[in-house]
Design an enzyme around this catalytic site. Structure first.
Site, PDB file in Angstrom:
ATOM      1  N   GLU A  88      -0.524  -2.499  -7.044  1.00  0.00           N
ATOM      2  CA  GLU A  88      -1.664  -2.668  -7.761  1.00  0.00           C
ATOM      3  C   GLU A  88      -1.651  -2.871  -8.737  1.00  0.00           C
ATOM      4  O   GLU A  88      -2.774  -1.710  -8.697  1.00  0.00           O
ATOM      5  CB  GLU A  88      -2.209  -2.076  -6.773  1.00  0.00           C
ATOM      6  CG  GLU A  88      -2.425  -2.124  -5.500  1.00  0.00           C
ATOM      7  CD  GLU A  88      -3.198  -1.360  -4.179  1.00  0.00           C
ATOM      8  OE1 GLU A  88      -3.305   0.131  -4.836  1.00  0.00           O
ATOM      9  OE2 GLU A  88      -3.136  -1.708  -3.073  1.00  0.00           O
ATOM     10  N   GLU A 103       1.459  -5.022   2.087  1.00  0.00           N
ATOM     11  CA  GLU A 103       0.471  -3.859   2.843  1.00  0.00           C
ATOM     12  C   GLU A 103      -0.763  -4.758   2.627  1.00  0.00           C
ATOM     13  O   GLU A 103      -1.667  -5.452   2.855  1.00  0.00           O
ATOM     14  CB  GLU A 103      -0.331  -3.678   1.359  1.00  0.00           C
ATOM     15  CG  GLU A 103       0.205  -1.944   0.878  1.00  0.00           C
ATOM     16  CD  GLU A 103      -0.705  -1.020  -0.302  1.00  0.00           C
ATOM     17  OE1 GLU A 103      -1.217  -0.728   0.156  1.00  0.00           O
ATOM     18  OE2 GLU A 103       1.057  -0.560  -1.061  1.00  0.00           O
TER      19      GLU A 103
HETATM   20  C1  BG6 Z   1      -3.650   0.520  -1.108  1.00  0.00           C
HETATM   21  C2  BG6 Z   1      -2.227   1.858  -1.691  1.00  0.00           C
HETATM   22  O1  BG6 Z   1      -4.305   0.705  -2.193  1.00  0.00           O
HETATM   23  O2  BG6 Z   1      -4.411   1.513  -0.137  1.00  0.00           O
HETATM   24  C3  BG6 Z   1      -1.888   2.644  -0.988  1.00  0.00           C
HETATM   25  O3  BG6 Z   1      -0.881   0.707  -2.315  1.00  0.00           O
HETATM   26  C4  BG6 Z   1      -2.325   3.004   0.374  1.00  0.00           C
HETATM   27  O4  BG6 Z   1      -0.765   3.642  -1.655  1.00  0.00           O
HETATM   28  C5  BG6 Z   1      -3.559   2.301   0.838  1.00  0.00           C
HETATM   29  O5  BG6 Z   1      -1.720   4.028   0.638  1.00  0.00           O
HETATM   30  C6  BG6 Z   1      -4.726   2.737   1.150  1.00  0.00           C
HETATM   31  O6  BG6 Z   1      -5.236   4.125   0.532  1.00  0.00           O
HETATM   32  P1  BG6 Z   1      -5.552   4.495   1.378  1.00  0.00           P
HETATM   33  O7  BG6 Z   1      -6.382   5.213   0.182  1.00  0.00           O
HETATM   34  O8  BG6 Z   1      -6.682   5.117   2.665  1.00  0.00           O
HETATM   35  O9  BG6 Z   1      -4.772   6.085   1.704  1.00  0.00           O
END
Ligand code: BG6
Length: 489
Positions: free
Chosen positions: A193, A388
């Site tokens: 990201e 993701e």
């Molecule tokens: C993404 C990141 O933005 O979102 C991850 O790359 C992160 O590292 C994921 O865990 C979910 O976000 P959060 O804040 O719910 O853990």
């Protein structure tokens, strides 16, 4: 020419994605140095619905965190103890049929302070063993070089990515691991990201608030982003030189921005917000700064310092694929009509009345994923990889130990359906790694109660629990999805 296909390619890479700092723990074991994640405190649950939670600490805050031995306030130091339990966890991924698993390497296991002349052999050996275990289980690793894991020393002593010297330290680290694991890893990602630096100067860029000259945060973050672009391009060069058949991609937080109304100025606002994502892929896929940034920089007093070779470094080292995270969409409006803000971890804007939201207020929008994939593919015609996607939710363990997470199944099913539609639209998609296939520490809030996994981990926000792993209902569902190559949803 009139044929289209609504199914996943035969060699589609199904799996899950994690980051070292959110799972490994063992923060001071095996010669590991401290990283920026090891000084991040868990959010106070009362602040959950107050919007973005990204900390921007000062040097004094960091010194206090380092003196604070109430360790459970710093959950990323402990993760889910993947460092010691990865064999058990990989066996569960194998049981689900994973074709691939995305990890990141903790820079501080390899170069504890970032500046050492020689790497830490214990850290290198740990990832050798982890990668061997994946390969032994026929799971192809995807490795992110930098997933919010900068050595704290580089942050405190060098000003993080604002300092050009950090490029050299990063390239030394990247070359070390690319060379060491070149026979074990084909797919690499440079910065997780990379666009997050605009909202998250500390976690993504190692920048402390008192290091920012004249409080000009935009200047600091865009300069840091420039250094990351050069570092990323040099990592691309190293991958192509060192890794036979290596493929290396950039990675952005994928966000689609809708206009609040058909009013032309709302449409313009959405279009301009979309640049917050596209700027970062434009540089890494096309190899140069897009013209639209000139006006933005001029109007915001940003002057990027460059060196004579920079343009050639960017142009000569283009990424092989574009990877992205996707969790939600957002809405943009002209300033005088801007309405209530939605929640998110990095980028967000207004609420969308047509969408529902997660337990943490993130707006759920599967169709937005189809549109966004099309936007990326039309723009670049490069393979895409969703590395993701997932739903952070509260889970309940029933008395019989089962976890009925139908809400998670619904979320993932709807997103996978839209991926299929995008493939039907002509998008080339390499794979899908859902976020946090095993529960892990939240990036933005450091909570455990925000769970993404198919596998439950018995650990609460205070650090209590046996760490026992349990299969949720979604575990069995995802296994069927993979076995049917996305046909049985
Ligand atoms: C993404 C990141 O933005 O979102 C991850 O790359 C992160 O590292 C994921 O865990 C979910 O976000 P959060 O804040 O719910 O853990």
């Amino acid at each position: 020419m009139n044929h289209f296909n609504l199914s996943f390619p035969k060699d589609f890479l199904w799996g899950g994605a994690t980051a070292a700092n959110q799972i490994e723990g063992a923060y001071n074991i095996g010669g590991k140095g401290l990283s920026v994640d090891d000084v991040l405190e868990r959010i106070n649950p009362k602040d959950r619905d107050k919007g973005l939670h990204l900390p921007f600490p000062s040097s004094t805050d960091i010194k206090e965190a380092l003196e604070n031995q109430e360790s459970r306030h710093f959950p990323k130091r402990y993760g889910i103890d993947f460092y010691h339990r990865y064999k058990e966890d990989i066996a569960l991924f194998k049981e689900m049929g994973f074709k691939t698993f995305r990890i990141s390497i903790a820079w501080t296991r390899i170069f504890p302070n970032g500046i050492e002349a020689e790497p830490n052999e214990a850290g290198l050996a740990f990832y050798d063993d982890l990668l061997d275990e994946l390969l032994y289980n026929d799971i192809q690793p995807i490795v992110t070089l930098s997933h919010y894991e900068m050595p704290l020393h580089l942050s405190m002593e060098y000003g993080g990515w604002t300092n050009r010297k950090v490029i050299d330290y990063f390239v030394r680290y990247a070359e070390t691991v690319l060379d060491r694991y070149k026979k074990k890893v084909k797919y690499w990602i440079t910065f997780n990201e990379i666009n997050s630096i605009l909202m998250s100067p500390f976690i993504s860029g190692g920048i402390l608030s008192d290091q920012v000259k004249d409080d000009h945060v935009l200047q600091a973050t865009y300069q840091a982003a420039h250094h990351q672009f050069i570092a990323s391009a040099l990592a691309v060069e190293a991958c192509h030189r060192l890794v036979p058949d290596g493929q290396i991609g950039c990675m952005v937080l994928g966000m689609i921005n809708y206009p609040n109304s058909p009013h032309p100025e709302d449409v313009l606002a959405a279009f301009q917000d979309q640049h917050k994502t596209f700027f970062f892929t434009d540089v890494q896929v096309r190899g140069h700064y897009p013209a639209y940034m000139n006006r933005f920089f001029a109007e915001h007093g940003v002057r990027i310092e460059t060196q004579p070779d920079d343009a050639a470094i960017l142009q000569n080292n283009l990424v092989d694929f574009v990877s992205l995270s996707y969790y939600m969409s957002t809405v943009a409006a002209r300033p005088e009509t801007a309405g209530e803000q939605a929640a998110g971890n990095i980028l967000t804007n207004m609420k969308n009345p047509y969408l529902s939201a997660s337990d943490w207020g993130w707006q759920i929008d599967p169709v937005g994923l189809r549109t966004l994939l099309n936007m990326f593919y039309e723009r670049y015609e490069k393979p895409l990889f969703i590395v993701e996607n997932g739903l952070g939710a509260f889970d309940k363990v029933e008395e019989d130990g089962r976890i009925h997470d139908q809400y998670r199944i619904n979320y993932l099913k709807q997103h996978i359906e839209q991926m299929k539609e995008a493939i039907g639209d002509g998008v080339e998609l390499l794979g899908y790694t859902s976020w946090g296939p095993i529960d892990l520490v939240s990036f933005s809030t450091s909570e455990m109660s925000k769970r993404y996994g198919f596998i439950h981990v018995d650990l609460d926000d205070e650090g209590n629990g046996t760490l026992k792993r349990r299969r949720k209902d979604s575990f069995y569902w995802y296994k069927k999805v993979i076995a049917s190559n996305g046909e049985n949803l």
